[in-house]
Motif scaffolding. Structure first.
Motif, PDB file in Angstrom:
ATOM      1  N   GLY A  53      -6.361   8.555  -8.260  1.00  0.00           N
ATOM      2  CA  GLY A  53      -7.519   9.217  -7.681  1.00  0.00           C
ATOM      3  C   GLY A  53      -8.797   8.901  -8.440  1.00  0.00           C
ATOM      4  O   GLY A  53      -9.130   7.737  -8.667  1.00  0.00           O
ATOM      5  N   SER A  54      -9.481   9.939  -8.881  1.00  0.00           N
ATOM      6  CA  SER A  54     -10.756   9.772  -9.582  1.00  0.00           C
ATOM      7  C   SER A  54     -10.592   9.146 -10.969  1.00  0.00           C
ATOM      8  O   SER A  54     -11.583   8.836 -11.633  1.00  0.00           O
ATOM      9  N   TYR A  95      -2.982   2.967 -12.588  1.00  0.00           N
ATOM     10  CA  TYR A  95      -2.144   2.435 -13.665  1.00  0.00           C
ATOM     11  C   TYR A  95      -1.251   1.375 -13.045  1.00  0.00           C
ATOM     12  O   TYR A  95      -0.608   1.615 -12.010  1.00  0.00           O
ATOM     13  N   VAL A  96      -1.205   0.187 -13.652  1.00  0.00           N
ATOM     14  CA  VAL A  96      -0.395  -0.899 -13.104  1.00  0.00           C
ATOM     15  C   VAL A  96       0.511  -1.469 -14.191  1.00  0.00           C
ATOM     16  O   VAL A  96       0.121  -1.578 -15.351  1.00  0.00           O
ATOM     17  N   ILE A 147      -6.648   1.228 -15.320  1.00  0.00           N
ATOM     18  CA  ILE A 147      -7.895   0.602 -14.879  1.00  0.00           C
ATOM     19  C   ILE A 147      -8.834   1.677 -14.343  1.00  0.00           C
ATOM     20  O   ILE A 147      -8.481   2.408 -13.402  1.00  0.00           O
ATOM     21  N   PRO A 148     -10.023   1.817 -14.927  1.00  0.00           N
ATOM     22  CA  PRO A 148     -10.945   2.883 -14.513  1.00  0.00           C
ATOM     23  C   PRO A 148     -11.469   2.678 -13.092  1.00  0.00           C
ATOM     24  O   PRO A 148     -11.509   1.542 -12.596  1.00  0.00           O
ATOM     25  N   PRO A 149     -11.891   3.761 -12.450  1.00  0.00           N
ATOM     26  CA  PRO A 149     -12.370   3.664 -11.070  1.00  0.00           C
ATOM     27  C   PRO A 149     -13.815   3.186 -10.998  1.00  0.00           C
ATOM     28  O   PRO A 149     -14.520   3.122 -12.004  1.00  0.00           O
ATOM     29  N   TYR A 150     -14.248   2.858  -9.795  1.00  0.00           N
ATOM     30  CA  TYR A 150     -15.664   2.654  -9.506  1.00  0.00           C
ATOM     31  C   TYR A 150     -16.239   4.029  -9.174  1.00  0.00           C
ATOM     32  O   TYR A 150     -15.669   4.766  -8.363  1.00  0.00           O
ATOM     33  N   LYS A 151     -17.339   4.399  -9.792  1.00  0.00           N
ATOM     34  CA  LYS A 151     -17.912   5.728  -9.611  1.00  0.00           C
ATOM     35  C   LYS A 151     -18.724   5.799  -8.321  1.00  0.00           C
ATOM     36  O   LYS A 151     -19.704   5.068  -8.153  1.00  0.00           O
ATOM     37  N   VAL A 152     -18.300   6.642  -7.400  1.00  0.00           N
ATOM     38  CA  VAL A 152     -19.005   6.845  -6.131  1.00  0.00           C
ATOM     39  C   VAL A 152     -18.987   8.332  -5.790  1.00  0.00           C
ATOM     40  O   VAL A 152     -18.201   9.105  -6.354  1.00  0.00           O
ATOM     41  N   ASN A 153     -19.817   8.724  -4.857  1.00  0.00           N
ATOM     42  CA  ASN A 153     -19.804  10.093  -4.331  1.00  0.00           C
ATOM     43  C   ASN A 153     -18.916  10.126  -3.092  1.00  0.00           C
ATOM     44  O   ASN A 153     -19.293   9.601  -2.034  1.00  0.00           O
ATOM     45  N   ALA A 154     -17.734  10.720  -3.226  1.00  0.00           N
ATOM     46  CA  ALA A 154     -16.770  10.733  -2.124  1.00  0.00           C
ATOM     47  C   ALA A 154     -17.235  11.644  -0.991  1.00  0.00           C
ATOM     48  O   ALA A 154     -17.628  12.782  -1.218  1.00  0.00           O
ATOM     49  N   LEU A 190      -2.578  -9.055 -12.834  1.00  0.00           N
ATOM     50  CA  LEU A 190      -2.284  -7.647 -12.559  1.00  0.00           C
ATOM     51  C   LEU A 190      -3.525  -6.761 -12.674  1.00  0.00           C
ATOM     52  O   LEU A 190      -3.761  -5.887 -11.827  1.00  0.00           O
ATOM     53  N   SER A 191      -4.331  -6.988 -13.708  1.00  0.00           N
ATOM     54  CA  SER A 191      -5.555  -6.198 -13.889  1.00  0.00           C
ATOM     55  C   SER A 191      -6.521  -6.388 -12.736  1.00  0.00           C
ATOM     56  O   SER A 191      -7.113  -5.425 -12.227  1.00  0.00           O
ATOM     57  N   ASP A 192      -6.700  -7.627 -12.304  1.00  0.00           N
ATOM     58  CA  ASP A 192      -7.615  -7.908 -11.200  1.00  0.00           C
ATOM     59  C   ASP A 192      -7.118  -7.292  -9.896  1.00  0.00           C
ATOM     60  O   ASP A 192      -7.913  -6.811  -9.084  1.00  0.00           O
ATOM     61  N   CYS A 193      -5.802  -7.292  -9.691  1.00  0.00           N
ATOM     62  CA  CYS A 193      -5.242  -6.630  -8.503  1.00  0.00           C
ATOM     63  C   CYS A 193      -5.592  -5.145  -8.511  1.00  0.00           C
ATOM     64  O   CYS A 193      -5.995  -4.577  -7.480  1.00  0.00           O
ATOM     65  N   GLY A 194      -5.457  -4.505  -9.680  1.00  0.00           N
ATOM     66  CA  GLY A 194      -5.804  -3.094  -9.805  1.00  0.00           C
ATOM     67  C   GLY A 194      -7.274  -2.839  -9.559  1.00  0.00           C
ATOM     68  O   GLY A 194      -7.664  -1.876  -8.886  1.00  0.00           O
ATOM     69  N   ARG A 195      -8.127  -3.709 -10.101  1.00  0.00           N
ATOM     70  CA  ARG A 195      -9.570  -3.558  -9.891  1.00  0.00           C
ATOM     71  C   ARG A 195      -9.935  -3.719  -8.420  1.00  0.00           C
ATOM     72  O   ARG A 195     -10.778  -2.983  -7.890  1.00  0.00           O
ATOM     73  N   LEU A 196      -9.305  -4.687  -7.759  1.00  0.00           N
ATOM     74  CA  LEU A 196      -9.569  -4.881  -6.334  1.00  0.00           C
ATOM     75  C   LEU A 196      -9.128  -3.659  -5.530  1.00  0.00           C
ATOM     76  O   LEU A 196      -9.812  -3.235  -4.595  1.00  0.00           O
ATOM     77  N   GLY A 197      -7.980  -3.090  -5.890  1.00  0.00           N
ATOM     78  CA  GLY A 197      -7.531  -1.867  -5.228  1.00  0.00           C
ATOM     79  C   GLY A 197      -8.523  -0.741  -5.398  1.00  0.00           C
ATOM     80  O   GLY A 197      -8.899  -0.067  -4.428  1.00  0.00           O
ATOM     81  N   ASN A 198      -8.980  -0.532  -6.631  1.00  0.00           N
ATOM     82  CA  ASN A 198      -9.972   0.514  -6.898  1.00  0.00           C
ATOM     83  C   ASN A 198     -11.266   0.278  -6.127  1.00  0.00           C
ATOM     84  O   ASN A 198     -11.879   1.210  -5.605  1.00  0.00           O
ATOM     85  N   PHE A 199     -11.688  -0.981  -6.061  1.00  0.00           N
ATOM     86  CA  PHE A 199     -12.959  -1.309  -5.400  1.00  0.00           C
ATOM     87  C   PHE A 199     -12.900  -1.018  -3.900  1.00  0.00           C
ATOM     88  O   PHE A 199     -13.798  -0.376  -3.352  1.00  0.00           O
ATOM     89  N   VAL A 200     -11.846  -1.484  -3.243  1.00  0.00           N
ATOM     90  CA  VAL A 200     -11.717  -1.262  -1.800  1.00  0.00           C
ATOM     91  C   VAL A 200     -11.621   0.242  -1.502  1.00  0.00           C
ATOM     92  O   VAL A 200     -12.233   0.745  -0.556  1.00  0.00           O
TER      93      VAL A 200
END
Length: 304
Positions: free
Chosen positions: A224-225, A229-230, A239-246, A270-280
């Motif tokens: 979530g916020s 974890y991968v 991997i930390p999230p991208y900060k947005v106003n949900a 693996l890290s980039d996959c996690g970052r892409l998941g967080n971004f989308v």
């Protein structure tokens, strides 16, 4: 030679989402601030997300011969999702979800599965299933379609990898019930609550390790916020999230799955996959509904 990057296999629902002042309990009242209708379903949302990112995708599912069923087929065709694997039932009604979303983006969902829960093995096109790199499985309410998914595990060719998001419905069944899918999963993408339900372990790294011990190659846990974890057993990353106003968290996990699978398809680490998941996922939650905020390929330039 594979025809698809990913084929989804899960429920197809039309989502009626109501923005409410607050989510109430029994005998309480509140008011509706806004209402919208859109196509949904967990695996369906993920394949739409992948289609927008330029992946070749298809779907296995079932709709009725009604307005909602036609909405699903039309929406898929508009998004570039192949519909050859979808069965149209002559009787019954298509799936529907009634959702309530409060001012903070929290939600409560009520599911009417309809013909989603009537998929039988004989309705699957086995040649269709064999033409993909990944098959992405998500939950059904009823037992018949769940049994069909489990039967599929023993019939998949070796070249097809299984991606599995159990959701709360399958997590509540317990690990023993979904074990045939878990043991055949290349990647499993639960959230932290589902992971704890399945393993009985509160600590995410230990719980993820237990799934890897069962044969899962990669575990991506949605926090979530707090991001994700991968792990693949050797590598372990938070991997930390991208900060947005949900605005609305509906479909956030499905969006994460799309980003993560996009990374796997394109041989990202693996890290980039996690970052892409967080971004989308971060782009999904800033708009109402499960699909309105899903990005396109050009948007990925901003994920770095």
């Amino acid at each position: 030679m594979t025809r698809f990057d990913v084929i989804g296999f899960g429920a197809l629902n039309v989502d009626t989402l109501m923005k409410v002042d607050r989510i109430v309990g029994a005998e309480e009242e509140t008011f509706i601030r806004d209402c919208s209708e859109s196509c949904g379903g967990s695996a369906a949302n993920t394949v739409v997300g992948l289609a927008r990112l330029g992946c070749k995708v298809g779907f296995i599912g079932k709709v009725a011969d009604d307005r909602e069923g036609q909405m699903q087929l039309d929406s898929f065709k508009t998004e570039g999702v192949n519909t050859e694997g979808i069965t149209k039932a002559q009787k019954g009604r298509s799936g529907h979800v009634l959702g309530f979303v409060d001012k903070k983006g929290a939600r409560a969902l009520y599911i009417d599965p309809g013909v989603n829960d009537t998929i039988e093995p004989r309705e699957l096109q086995w040649s269709y299933v064999s033409q993909t790199s990944f098959i992405h499985l998500t939950s059904f309410v009823g037992e018949k379609s769940f049994r069909t998914q489990k039967k599929l595990m023993s019939a998949l060719p070796e070249n097809v990898k299984v991606s599995f998001d159990p959701g709360s419905l399958y997590a509540q069944k317990g690990l023993a019930a979904i074990e045939p899918i878990v043991r055949n999963s290349f990647v499993m993408m639960p959230n932290s609550l589902e992971l704890e339900l399945l393993t009985g372990e509160k600590e995410v790294p230990k719980a993820a390790a237990s799934l890897i011990g069962m044969g899962v190659k990669i575990v991506a846990v949605k926090l979530g916020s707090k991001g994700c974890y991968v792990s693949n057993g050797q590598e372990k990353h938070t991997i930390p999230p991208y900060k947005v106003n949900a605005v609305d968290t509906t479909g956030a996990g499905d969006a994460f799955n799309a980003g993560f699978l996009y990374g796997l398809i394109h041989d990202k680490n693996l890290s980039d996959c996690g970052r892409l998941g967080n971004f989308v996922a971060s782009l999904c939650v800033i708009k109402m509904g499960a699909r309105q905020g899903l990005p396109y390929t050009a948007d990925l330039a901003f994920s770095n």
